[in-house]
Design a protein around this motif. Structure first.
Motif, short mmCIF file in Angstrom:
data_model
loop_
_atom_site.label_atom_id
_atom_site.label_comp_id
_atom_site.label_asym_id
_atom_site.label_seq_id
_atom_site.Cartn_x
_atom_site.Cartn_y
_atom_site.Cartn_z
N VAL A 82 13.48 -18.99 -16.06
CA VAL A 82 13.53 -17.69 -16.72
C VAL A 82 13.06 -17.80 -18.16
O VAL A 82 13.52 -18.68 -18.91
N SER A 83 12.16 -16.90 -18.57
CA SER A 83 11.77 -16.74 -19.97
C SER A 83 12.42 -15.47 -20.49
O SER A 83 12.36 -14.43 -19.83
N ALA A 84 13.05 -15.56 -21.64
CA ALA A 84 13.77 -14.41 -22.21
C ALA A 84 13.28 -14.15 -23.62
O ALA A 84 13.08 -15.09 -24.40
N ASP A 85 13.09 -12.88 -23.95
CA ASP A 85 12.66 -12.53 -25.30
C ASP A 85 13.06 -11.09 -25.58
O ASP A 85 13.24 -10.29 -24.66
N ALA A 86 13.21 -10.78 -26.84
CA ALA A 86 13.47 -9.41 -27.29
C ALA A 86 12.28 -8.95 -28.11
O ALA A 86 11.82 -9.66 -29.00
N VAL A 87 11.78 -7.77 -27.81
CA VAL A 87 10.61 -7.23 -28.51
C VAL A 87 11.01 -5.91 -29.15
O VAL A 87 11.93 -5.23 -28.71
N HIS A 88 10.27 -5.55 -30.18
CA HIS A 88 10.59 -4.36 -30.97
C HIS A 88 9.37 -3.44 -31.06
O HIS A 88 8.78 -3.28 -32.13
N PRO A 89 8.96 -2.82 -29.94
CA PRO A 89 7.85 -1.87 -30.01
C PRO A 89 8.28 -0.59 -30.71
O PRO A 89 9.47 -0.26 -30.75
N LYS A 90 7.32 0.13 -31.26
CA LYS A 90 7.62 1.35 -32.00
C LYS A 90 7.73 2.51 -31.03
O LYS A 90 6.85 3.37 -30.95
N ILE A 91 8.84 2.53 -30.28
CA ILE A 91 9.08 3.61 -29.34
C ILE A 91 10.48 4.16 -29.58
O ILE A 91 11.31 3.54 -30.24
N CYS A 92 10.73 5.32 -29.01
CA CYS A 92 12.01 6.01 -29.19
C CYS A 92 13.04 5.44 -28.24
O CYS A 92 13.01 5.73 -27.04
N LEU A 93 13.95 4.60 -28.76
CA LEU A 93 15.04 4.08 -27.97
C LEU A 93 16.34 4.78 -28.36
O LEU A 93 16.37 5.62 -29.24
N SER A 94 17.43 4.39 -27.69
CA SER A 94 18.66 5.17 -27.81
C SER A 94 19.31 5.07 -29.18
O SER A 94 19.96 5.99 -29.63
N GLN A 95 19.17 3.91 -29.90
CA GLN A 95 19.83 3.73 -31.17
C GLN A 95 18.84 3.20 -32.20
O GLN A 95 17.77 2.68 -31.86
N THR A 96 19.24 3.29 -33.47
CA THR A 96 18.34 2.94 -34.56
C THR A 96 17.88 1.49 -34.49
O THR A 96 16.71 1.19 -34.69
N HIS A 97 18.79 0.57 -34.21
CA HIS A 97 18.46 -0.85 -34.22
C HIS A 97 18.23 -1.39 -32.81
O HIS A 97 18.46 -2.57 -32.55
N SER A 98 17.77 -0.54 -31.91
CA SER A 98 17.56 -0.97 -30.54
C SER A 98 16.29 -1.80 -30.41
O SER A 98 15.37 -1.71 -31.22
N CYS A 99 16.27 -2.64 -29.38
CA CYS A 99 15.09 -3.42 -29.03
C CYS A 99 15.02 -3.46 -27.51
O CYS A 99 15.89 -2.93 -26.81
N LEU A 100 13.98 -4.08 -26.99
CA LEU A 100 13.83 -4.25 -25.55
C LEU A 100 14.12 -5.70 -25.18
O LEU A 100 13.52 -6.62 -25.75
N LEU A 101 15.03 -5.90 -24.24
CA LEU A 101 15.35 -7.23 -23.73
C LEU A 101 14.56 -7.45 -22.45
O LEU A 101 14.67 -6.65 -21.50
N VAL A 102 13.79 -8.52 -22.42
CA VAL A 102 12.86 -8.75 -21.31
C VAL A 102 13.13 -10.11 -20.70
O VAL A 102 13.29 -11.11 -21.42
N LEU A 103 13.16 -10.16 -19.37
CA LEU A 103 13.31 -11.42 -18.64
C LEU A 103 12.14 -11.57 -17.67
O LEU A 103 11.83 -10.64 -16.92
N MET A 104 11.51 -12.73 -17.70
CA MET A 104 10.43 -13.06 -16.79
C MET A 104 10.82 -14.32 -16.03
O MET A 104 11.37 -15.26 -16.61
N GLY A 105 10.57 -14.35 -14.73
CA GLY A 105 10.95 -15.50 -13.91
C GLY A 105 9.79 -16.02 -13.09
O GLY A 105 8.68 -15.48 -13.11
N VAL A 106 10.05 -17.10 -12.35
CA VAL A 106 9.06 -17.72 -11.48
C VAL A 106 9.63 -17.76 -10.07
O VAL A 106 10.74 -18.27 -9.86
N ARG A 107 8.89 -17.24 -9.09
CA ARG A 107 9.33 -17.30 -7.70
C ARG A 107 9.05 -18.68 -7.10
O ARG A 107 8.35 -19.50 -7.70
N VAL A 108 9.57 -18.89 -5.92
CA VAL A 108 9.39 -20.18 -5.25
C VAL A 108 7.92 -20.47 -4.98
O VAL A 108 7.49 -21.63 -4.99
N ASP A 109 7.13 -19.43 -4.76
CA ASP A 109 5.71 -19.63 -4.51
C ASP A 109 4.90 -19.86 -5.78
O ASP A 109 3.69 -20.00 -5.74
#
Length: 402
Positions: free
Chosen positions: A160-187
């Motif tokens: 699993v790769s995990a990162d938080a990004v801060h795009p300039k979009i309208c999120l729910s709170q002032t200091h919100s960010c996007l939490l993203v998880l990327m994984g690798v399947r068995v194949d």
């Protein structure tokens, strides 16, 4: 000449569509031809044609008069008349499914809803079915798609790769960010595991996301790659205590460089690259010791960022060498979000928080098809089975050696 070619293409498309509609109606009537009323008259018969309407296709706007069907059958349950509905050209359809699919993609990649009519009218030759409201209605499906994605099974995911990004979009709170998880399947294919809003990359936000992933079937990952924000690592210790940690070398290099003067950056970056790209852990640790001797006296803060937690930046050496290039950094997530930033710069925001998150999800989903599969995919199953690797090489299990 070009106008003539366009007319020929449109005429050919119109004839093909007409033939397909006629064949569909003929098949429907033939299948139900045996049903008759008390007087012996057929219940399903042809009934002329509908009024002509313009349909937007890839070949351009076509005027089509669909055949009509008089269906006198009555539904025994509801008591309502049966109706024939074409699967090729629905009664409400003003554009082909392919046109409907491409409109949201164009919106995602920067075309504003108000620009569709003038732009697509030049391309298709007609503005039928291309109003801004039509495009907005199509984008509402993204929210449903994101909700379905968040319920998907994760039993096949690892690394699993995990990162938080801060795009300039309208999120729910002032200091919100996007939490993203990327994984690798068995194949060996990389996949998006989860994407949701969080508050300041806090431990609570990461823990909520990881718990949700565990409910969806994600087991303790063999390795989690992330930056130096402590919220992620504390949440991992709580939710997935067996998962090993790998610090992202891109973030690590950036953090060390911020503690050095410009005059020392060149040599320090070469040393950090040598640590990251060393042939094995032994050589990497020797370079760390040399780095500490060279810069320790003058820049102790920079050296401490390397020496105090050296096990986590070097964790990838205990996995297959073929996988190292994919495990050193979370950069695939950051590069994917360059598309998101491009879109948000065009729109100056994305409306409501729900719409913003749905738009980001569709952008990442679109980019997912271009993600590079992990090298040495056949080794992923060995890692999940508990095989041991030293400096990238498979070590025979003790029971096998005995």
């Amino acid at each position: 000449m070009r106008f003539l070619i366009d007319e020929i293409v449109r005429e050919g498309a119109r004839r093909m569509l007409t033939v397909a509609l006629e064949a569909e109606v003929d098949q429907y009537i033939t299948e139900l031809g045996g049903q008759r009323d008390g007087a012996g008259r057929r219940l399903v018969v042809r009934n002329g044609r509908h009024r002509p309407r313009t349909v937007a296709l890839a070949a351009g706007p076509l005027e089509v008069a669909a055949p009509r069907v008089n269906d006198k059958r009555v539904d025994e349950t509801t008591g309502e008349r049966q109706r024939f509905s074409s699967k090729i050209l629905a009664p409400w359809c003003r554009k082909s499914p392919k046109i409907s699919e491409v409109l949201p993609l164009l919106y995602l990649h920067g075309l504003l809803s108000g620009d569709f009519v003038p732009v697509m009218e030049q391309f298709l030759g007609s503005s039928a079915g291309l109003s801004p409201a039509t495009v907005t209605r199509l984008t509402q499906q993204w929210t449903a798609d994101h909700a379905a994605f968040q319920r998907g099974d994760l039993a096949e995911s690892d690394y699993v790769s995990a990162d938080a990004v801060h795009p300039k979009i309208c999120l729910s709170q002032t200091h919100s960010c996007l939490l993203v998880l990327m994984g690798v399947r068995v194949d060996g294919a990389k996949e998006l595991i989860a994407i949701t809003g969080g508050l300041r990359e806090s431990t609570e936000s990461w823990a909520d996301l990881l718990r949700d992933c565990r409910r969806r079937g994600l087991c303790d990952p063999m390795l989690v790659v992330g930056d130096g924000v402590m919220g992620l690592w504390r949440a991992l210790a709580e939710v997935f205590p067996q998962a090993r940690h790998q610090r992202c070398w891109v973030h690590k290099t950036r953090n060390v460089s911020n503690s050095l003067p410009k005059s020392a950056l060149s040599g320090a970056k070469k040393a950090l690259q040598e640590i990251c790209n060393a042939e094995d852990r032994t050589h990497a640790e020797k370079v760390i010791e040399a780095f500490a001797k060279t810069y320790g006296a003058k820049f102790p803060k920079a050296v401490a960022k390397i020496t105090e937690d050296r096990d986590e930046p070097l964790a990838f050496y205990d996995f297959p060498a073929e996988h190292w290039i994919h495990l050193r950094t979370t950069n695939p997530i950051e590069s994917t979000f360059s598309t998101v930033r491009l879109r948000t710069e065009v729109t100056r925001g994305a409306g409501s928080p729900v719409a913003a998150l749905a738009m980001v999800f569709k952008l990442v989903e679109s980019a997912q098809g271009r993600w590079r599969a992990i090298t040495g995919a056949h080794l992923v199953s060995l890692v999940r089975a508990g095989a041991r690797f030293e400096n990238g090489v498979l070590v025979e299990r003790e029971e096998q050696a005995a």
